[in-house]
Design a protein around this motif. Structure first.
Motif, PDB file in Angstrom:
ATOM      1  N   UNK A 350      -5.619  93.813  49.380  1.00 44.12           N
ATOM      2  CA  UNK A 350      -6.353  93.302  50.534  1.00 44.12           C
ATOM      3  C   UNK A 350      -5.862  94.026  51.783  1.00 44.12           C
ATOM      4  N   UNK A 351      -6.749  94.547  52.611  1.00 45.08           N
ATOM      5  CA  UNK A 351      -6.345  95.278  53.831  1.00 45.08           C
ATOM      6  C   UNK A 351      -5.898  94.335  54.946  1.00 45.08           C
ATOM      7  N   UNK A 352      -4.695  93.763  54.779  1.00 47.80           N
ATOM      8  CA  UNK A 352      -4.206  92.776  55.741  1.00 47.80           C
ATOM      9  C   UNK A 352      -3.054  93.322  56.583  1.00 47.80           C
ATOM     10  N   UNK A 353      -2.583  94.543  56.316  1.00 42.30           N
ATOM     11  CA  UNK A 353      -1.491  95.107  57.101  1.00 42.30           C
ATOM     12  C   UNK A 353      -1.958  95.312  58.545  1.00 42.30           C
ATOM     13  N   UNK A 354      -1.025  95.198  59.462  1.00 37.57           N
ATOM     14  CA  UNK A 354      -1.375  95.275  60.886  1.00 37.57           C
ATOM     15  C   UNK A 354      -2.035  96.608  61.223  1.00 37.57           C
ATOM     16  N   UNK A 355      -1.505  97.685  60.654  1.00 33.69           N
ATOM     17  CA  UNK A 355      -2.075  98.994  60.935  1.00 33.69           C
ATOM     18  C   UNK A 355      -3.494  99.139  60.397  1.00 33.69           C
ATOM     19  N   UNK A 356      -3.742  98.630  59.199  1.00 37.24           N
ATOM     20  CA  UNK A 356      -5.069  98.722  58.598  1.00 37.24           C
ATOM     21  C   UNK A 356      -6.068  97.859  59.358  1.00 37.24           C
ATOM     22  N   UNK A 357      -5.659  96.660  59.736  1.00 38.15           N
ATOM     23  CA  UNK A 357      -6.539  95.770  60.491  1.00 38.15           C
ATOM     24  C   UNK A 357      -6.947  96.422  61.811  1.00 38.15           C
ATOM     25  N   UNK A 358      -5.989  97.081  62.474  1.00 36.42           N
ATOM     26  CA  UNK A 358      -6.300  97.751  63.734  1.00 36.42           C
ATOM     27  C   UNK A 358      -7.167  98.990  63.523  1.00 36.42           C
ATOM     28  N   UNK A 359      -7.051  99.629  62.347  1.00 37.19           N
ATOM     29  CA  UNK A 359      -7.744 100.894  62.113  1.00 37.19           C
ATOM     30  C   UNK A 359      -9.181 100.716  61.653  1.00 37.19           C
ATOM     31  N   UNK A 360      -9.469  99.704  60.856  1.00 34.69           N
ATOM     32  CA  UNK A 360     -10.765  99.590  60.187  1.00 34.69           C
ATOM     33  C   UNK A 360     -11.974  99.672  61.125  1.00 34.69           C
ATOM     34  N   UNK A 361     -11.960  99.066  62.315  1.00 31.59           N
ATOM     35  CA  UNK A 361     -13.153  99.155  63.163  1.00 31.59           C
ATOM     36  C   UNK A 361     -13.485 100.567  63.641  1.00 31.59           C
TER      37      UNK A 361
END
Length: 385
Positions: A350-361
């Protein structure tokens, strides 16, 4: 050094095993396991091609930089530039239960009776699906040889300048000049089209502690991209310079390793790159390092119109908001922004890491990057960008 052996009349296995013995005599510590790995590696690539054999041998038989010169010397003396005989395939079939029923359609009231079907799967096909982090040293050596055999395609963009072509839009000026040279007599109608120019690829590779199991394979993939662009650079020298791939490592600081990866030999290139990276297996500050990249390199044209690929698992120790802001800035400059996460292709991720959450948009593509197959898929996405 004795003269090169006669290739005719010898099986390929005899020639390759004789070469490993010659390496031992020259002082290279070739163990039986390494010799077996060398034979497996040459079976996966083209064993009749001396260049493929050389690459496989350097990846499996050399334990350090000091062995590389001895290897090259023995290789030239043993093979002497001769073509090798093509090996006979000896793949062992594996028993795999097929979900498709086979048999006589007349049996069981017109239904086919299910049974086991033999499906042949080579080691290369199996290795393509394996997670890089779970490979044994022998499998890792085979993977290195397979990555070195990749031939990445460079993405292209439409050029602003139009060039003569056999069809397309009518080149009015050229056609009129031709008519005037013929004293007004109608002549050939000239056409033109917009040409194509290679598009730059920028690779940003996370080399922090959490990415350590994948860093070596990712740098080898970057080396294949750099070498592929050098082999296939079209056009003038200026066009080549503005489209050359660039490679940086990300950790607690930003390091440019492009020049190191321009070394033709992959092992030497990785040694040179490792010597330049001061924060290998350290922490991760993606937001800060991306800001440095944009301030010093990307904002001055390196990322403008490029295909930018970020390799990272997204474990950000810094401010996630800063990472998101820098990715938004990078997205405005780049043609395509791709994020490759080695955990993306694993079950239950699941993409829940802080970096991934910030990057996805801000991403155009979010891809897996944990196996040879995912590397090949990534290269196709980049080539079609």
């Amino acid at each position: 050094m004795s003269a090169a052996p006669a290739v005719e009349g010898h099986a390929i296995e005899e020639i390759l095993l004789g070469f490993t013995h010659a390496l031992r005599v020259a002082g290279v510590a070739v163990t039986p396991d390494r010799a077996a790995g060398f034979l497996r590696a040459t079976a996966l690539v083209d064993a009749g091609d001396p260049d493929s054999v050389r690459r496989s041998g350097r990846a499996t038989l050399c334990s350090g930089p000091e062995d590389l010169l001895r290897f090259d010397h023995v290789f030239e003396g043993w093979f002497g530039g001769q073509d090798l005989p093509r090996p006979v395939p000896r793949e062992q079939p594996r028993e795999v239960a097929s979900p498709l029923p086979v048999g006589d359609p007349g049996e069981l009231g017109g239904e086919q009776a299910p049974e086991l079907v033999r499906v042949s799967a080579s080691e290369a096909e199996v290795l393509q699906q394996r997670d890089v982090a779970s490979l044994t040293p022998e499998e890792k050596a085979l993977l290195d040889a397979l990555i070195g055999s990749l031939r990445p395609r460079t993405p292209v963009r439409r050029a602003s300048r139009r060039t003569p072509w056999r069809r397309g839009e009518i080149d009015v000026h050229r056609t009129l000049r031709t008519t005037l040279r013929q004293m007004g007599e109608p002549g050939r109608i000239d056409h033109r089209r917009r040409g194509a120019r290679p598009r730059r690829i920028v690779l940003l590779i996370d080399v922090s502690g959490s990415m350590r199991p994948y860093a070596d394979a990712l740098l080898r993939l970057a080396h294949a991209v750099v070498q592929g662009a050098r082999r296939g650079d079209p056009g003038r020298a200026g066009a080549r310079a503005e489209s050359r791939p660039e490679v940086f490592t990300l950790g607690t600081r930003l390091t440019r390793v492009t020049d190191a990866l321009r070394t033709t030999d992959a092992d030497r290139a990785l040694v040179r790159a490792g010597e330049q990276v001061p924060d290998w297996s350290g922490g991760t500050r993606l937001g800060e390092t991306l800001k440095v990249f944009l301030d010093r390199w990307g904002g001055r044209g390196l990322a403008r119109g490029a295909v930018v690929v970020v390799f990272s698992d997204g474990w950000e120790r810094g401010d996630g908001a800063q990472l998101g802001a820098q990715l938004a800035r990078l997205r405005r400059l780049a043609h395509r922004l791709i994020w490759v996460n080695p955990h993306q292709g694993k079950a239950g991720y699941e993409p829940v890491q802080a970096g991934i959450v910030a990057a996805l948009p801000h991403l155009d593509s979010f891809l897996a990057g944990h196996s040879l197959r995912t590397f090949e898929e990534l290269l196709e996405v980049v080539a079609d960008a």
